[in-house]
Design a protein around this motif. Sequence first.
Motif, PDB file in Angstrom:
ATOM      1  N   GLU A   1       4.849  -7.437  27.134  1.00  0.00           N
ATOM      2  CA  GLU A   1       3.670  -6.742  27.601  1.00  0.00           C
ATOM      3  C   GLU A   1       3.515  -6.820  29.117  1.00  0.00           C
ATOM      4  O   GLU A   1       3.851  -7.840  29.727  1.00  0.00           O
TER       5      GLU A   1
ATOM      6  N   THR B   1       2.362  -9.945  31.261  1.00  0.00           N
ATOM      7  CA  THR B   1       1.463 -10.906  30.616  1.00  0.00           C
ATOM      8  C   THR B   1       2.137 -11.605  29.445  1.00  0.00           C
ATOM      9  O   THR B   1       1.547 -12.476  28.811  1.00  0.00           O
ATOM     10  N   GLY B   2       3.371 -11.224  29.166  1.00  0.00           N
ATOM     11  CA  GLY B   2       4.135 -11.830  28.092  1.00  0.00           C
ATOM     12  C   GLY B   2       5.509 -11.212  28.020  1.00  0.00           C
ATOM     13  O   GLY B   2       5.835 -10.294  28.793  1.00  0.00           O
ATOM     14  N   PRO B   3       6.354 -11.653  27.093  1.00  0.00           N
ATOM     15  CA  PRO B   3       7.730 -11.135  26.993  1.00  0.00           C
ATOM     16  C   PRO B   3       7.809  -9.653  26.659  1.00  0.00           C
ATOM     17  O   PRO B   3       8.806  -9.001  26.942  1.00  0.00           O
TER      18      PRO B   3
ATOM     19  N   ARG C   1       2.678  -2.284  25.794  1.00  0.00           N
ATOM     20  CA  ARG C   1       3.597  -3.047  24.955  1.00  0.00           C
ATOM     21  C   ARG C   1       4.804  -2.149  24.680  1.00  0.00           C
ATOM     22  O   ARG C   1       4.645  -1.019  24.191  1.00  0.00           O
TER      23      ARG C   1
ATOM     24  N   ALA D   1       6.081 -15.180  33.036  1.00  0.00           N
ATOM     25  CA  ALA D   1       5.432 -14.919  31.745  1.00  0.00           C
ATOM     26  C   ALA D   1       6.327 -14.122  30.809  1.00  0.00           C
ATOM     27  O   ALA D   1       6.189 -14.205  29.583  1.00  0.00           O
ATOM     28  N   ALA D   2       7.246 -13.355  31.392  1.00  0.00           N
ATOM     29  CA  ALA D   2       8.159 -12.549  30.585  1.00  0.00           C
ATOM     30  C   ALA D   2       9.455 -13.280  30.270  1.00  0.00           C
ATOM     31  O   ALA D   2      10.301 -12.754  29.539  1.00  0.00           O
TER      32      ALA D   2
ATOM     33  N   ASN E   1      15.542 -12.209  29.548  1.00  0.00           N
ATOM     34  CA  ASN E   1      14.790 -11.637  28.437  1.00  0.00           C
ATOM     35  C   ASN E   1      15.546 -10.390  27.995  1.00  0.00           C
ATOM     36  O   ASN E   1      15.622  -9.409  28.731  1.00  0.00           O
TER      37      ASN E   1
END
Length: 471
Positions: free
Chosen positions: A122, A118-120, A131, A274-275, A294
């Motif tokens: 998470e 859902t993100g870099p 997280r 998303a990551a 990432n």
Amino acid sequence: MPRIDTDICIIGAGSGGLSVAAGAVQMGARVVLIEAGEMGGDCLNAGCVPSKALIAAAKAAEAQRRGFRGVAPVQPQVDFGAVKDHVQAVIAQIAPVDSQERFEGLGCTVIRAFARFTGPREVQAGDRTIRARRFVIATGSRPLVPPIQGADSVPFFTNETIFDLRERPSHLMVIGGGPIGLEMAQAHRRLGSEVTVIEGAKVLGREDPELSQVVIEALTAEGIRLVEGKPVVRLSGAAGAVEVTLGDGQQITGSHLLMAVGRKVALEGMNLEAAGVDYTAKGVTVDARLRSSNRRVYAVGDAAGGLQFTHVAGWHAGIVIRQAVLGLPARADPRAIPRATYTDPELAQVGLTEAEARAQHGAALTVVRAEFAHNDRAMAEAKARGLVKVMVVKGRPVGASIVGPQAGELIGLWALAISARLKLSAVAGMVAPYPTLGEVSKRAAGAYFGPKLFESAALKRLVRFVQRWLP
């Protein structure tokens, strides 16, 4: 939605993911391990373990069928369902080592759900958000099903389903002439099935052609039909009568069909965008440190887009642990990674093949070889067909190819020699117990020095001088 903060979040509980998790948590890191499918991944449940268990049963059947000099051959009585019971029993015996209970006992938080970024920093898994300081993608791969006309309507097996089959196929057709296809072809042939292997290019096309020919001839001698250079264009029929149509119009009908044409990396639905993780159809794009675009996200094993072997996943795990857990530098160098095909005879390779070495090193290359026909143990066991071939540059091995009994075991010495950059003199000077198959590697190494010792006129003059004056 509950949130978990952790040091390392590992997605995938196959060989690579489990190795990272076990190492990291026992060193003191907080670890979350996420797995949507079966613990142990493909190797335990549908790959290395069940295939080798099936091959062992098939080998026992073939030993009865062949007999031995002075030992009369007999037709084996094969209970195919009981063979599959053996396969499942071996999986069950190993499973506790990879189980959720064991890893929770080590201190990992194990979540049995599908993971989605859902993100870099998470991921979401079930009803929880994780997280983490570092992520490891270890999702492995799945069988590749090529876009063949009729594949969506004709029943077929892959390595994920073939081990659940409890009735012996009367005629197993295998699409794919690589290691998986040939191992399953020989195992089923030895257990009593008629077998046809269909390969659109060349059987064992990645391997040294001289050595792969030894395997091909052995399979053919056992009654396996090999069809090469003819791609499959259409599938038709139904369970018990599947029809394969080749590019030249030839049609082959069998009772069962196995797809063994390769594998695709399992990254679907992970929302890697998303990551900020770059990837291709081959896998996550990683550098030599196995780090993605990432810097917090690593990939190991099949997900890293390189060699698809269980032992590579374990090796990758060590490289990631050094960095993500200990903060030490580590890089992946695949030049000394061995591979083996567990047919009978076995075929193994590490480093460069002869063709690759000639292209890379040209005239600087020396190729030395030793035949199993000159190995006393191989002769005693009537398994004297095969050879060891070693590619040497400036006195050091850069590749080794082996076909013959226990090739997968014998290649380990050459993997060590190449990774440690040993000189060939180290192998030639090794003392091997007699009589063992391992002596064939020592003989191959000695072949590099033979011409220098036995064909040198200068050396012979020196020996004559020494003998004349030696007290």
